[in-house]
Design a protein around this motif. Structure first.
Motif, PDB file in Angstrom:
ATOM      1  N   SER A 138      -4.992   0.297   1.118  1.00  0.00           N
ATOM      2  CA  SER A 138      -4.973  -0.999   1.791  1.00  0.00           C
ATOM      3  C   SER A 138      -5.205  -2.139   0.807  1.00  0.00           C
ATOM      4  O   SER A 138      -5.791  -1.938  -0.267  1.00  0.00           O
ATOM      5  N   CYS A 192      -5.347  -7.967   6.065  1.00  0.00           N
ATOM      6  CA  CYS A 192      -5.433  -6.650   5.446  1.00  0.00           C
ATOM      7  C   CYS A 192      -4.190  -5.865   5.827  1.00  0.00           C
ATOM      8  O   CYS A 192      -3.902  -5.682   7.015  1.00  0.00           O
ATOM      9  N   PRO A 198       0.831  -1.206   0.000  1.00  0.00           N
ATOM     10  CA  PRO A 198       0.000   0.000   0.000  1.00  0.00           C
ATOM     11  C   PRO A 198       0.865   1.256   0.000  1.00  0.00           C
ATOM     12  O   PRO A 198       1.896   1.316   0.663  1.00  0.00           O
ATOM     13  N   SER A 207      -9.357  -1.054   7.207  1.00  0.00           N
ATOM     14  CA  SER A 207      -8.941  -2.464   7.139  1.00  0.00           C
ATOM     15  C   SER A 207     -10.157  -3.323   6.796  1.00  0.00           C
ATOM     16  O   SER A 207     -10.633  -4.107   7.615  1.00  0.00           O
ATOM     17  N   SER A 227      -2.497  -2.190   5.604  1.00  0.00           N
ATOM     18  CA  SER A 227      -3.012  -0.847   5.381  1.00  0.00           C
ATOM     19  C   SER A 227      -2.058   0.229   5.881  1.00  0.00           C
ATOM     20  O   SER A 227      -1.326   0.036   6.848  1.00  0.00           O
ATOM     21  N   THR A 244      -6.503  -6.256   1.006  1.00  0.00           N
ATOM     22  CA  THR A 244      -7.037  -7.368   1.792  1.00  0.00           C
ATOM     23  C   THR A 244      -7.020  -8.636   0.945  1.00  0.00           C
ATOM     24  O   THR A 244      -7.443  -8.611  -0.213  1.00  0.00           O
TER      25      THR A 244
END
Length: 222
Positions: free
Chosen positions: A111, A203, A58, A211, A205, A113
């Motif tokens: 982020s 996740c 990220p 998240s 971030s 995931t």
């Protein structure tokens, strides 16, 4: 006559061996080419690379780059939070389901995931604490390092599931902190009770409050 027959037999056997070697080489070459065709970064994307969470970070990759490599998202959801407008891009792949988020229409991803479908042929490395050895989804569990760097624990309950999200903050590459959210099955109020639980989603971030996790229906259905 016998010598002639022996020579013929040796010639046939040798030819079969060469043919077998050639067929084997061709088979593995085809397998490698098919794997490369399926992996992220190719037009015919179908699987997520096993080392994906180590290669994509990220803040260092744009949503335009994601669309270029992954294609158009299966769906996009937007929401307005106290920190701004969040856009979530959902992707369904053969071995994983992924969410990329952006904030306030900025180009860079905030982020990422990942939920692994635990495809045995195409496993995915689960990003854990930098102090832990790497492990794949389906085997990766909450460790002492994850719990030691914890910043929050959140319980989520619905008629379909009970999950707990353990969020930790790790100092990353001596430059900045990244937040790691780990979703596990079950309801846990104490961190000590969650130790050793199997990690279902991760996740990564830049922002603690962002998240997102895939819902029961997202993980269960395509």
């Amino acid at each position: 006559m016998n010598a002639i027959l022996v020579n013929i037999g040796c010639g046939i056997a040798g030819g079969l061996v060469v043919l077998g070697v050639q067929e084997t080489i061709a088979y593995f070459r085809k397998q490698r080419e098919e794997r490369q065709t399926l992996t992220v970064g190719n037009p015919k994307l179908k699987i997520l690379d096993s080392d994906f969470l180590n290669k994509y970070e990220p803040g260092k990759i744009s949503i335009d780059k994601i669309i270029q490599e992954f294609g158009q998202a299966n769906r996009i959801e937007t929401s307005t939070e106290s920190i701004g407008e969040i856009a979530a891009y959902f992707y369904i792949l053969e071995n994983a389901k992924v969410i990329f988020t952006t904030l306030n229409k900025e180009p860079n991803i905030v982020s990422i995931t990942v939920f692994s479908t635990r495809n045995q042929k195409y496993p995915i490395i689960c990003k854990q604490s930098f102090k832990d050895d790497e492990e794949i989804f389906g085997k990766a569990k909450l460790t002492d390092s994850i719990l030691r760097d914890n910043v929050s624990i959140e319980n989520h309950e619905s008629i379909h599931e009970q999950t707990t999200v353990i969020k930790s903050r790790f100092f990353y590459r001596q430059i900045k902190h990244l937040y790691f959210g780990y979703s596990i099955d079950g309801y846990f109020e104490k961190l000590s009770d969650a130790k050793g639980q199997l990690i279902q989603q991760v996740c990564v971030s830049e922002v603690e409050s962002i998240s997102p996790m895939l819902s029961f229906f997202d993980t269960f259905y395509n």
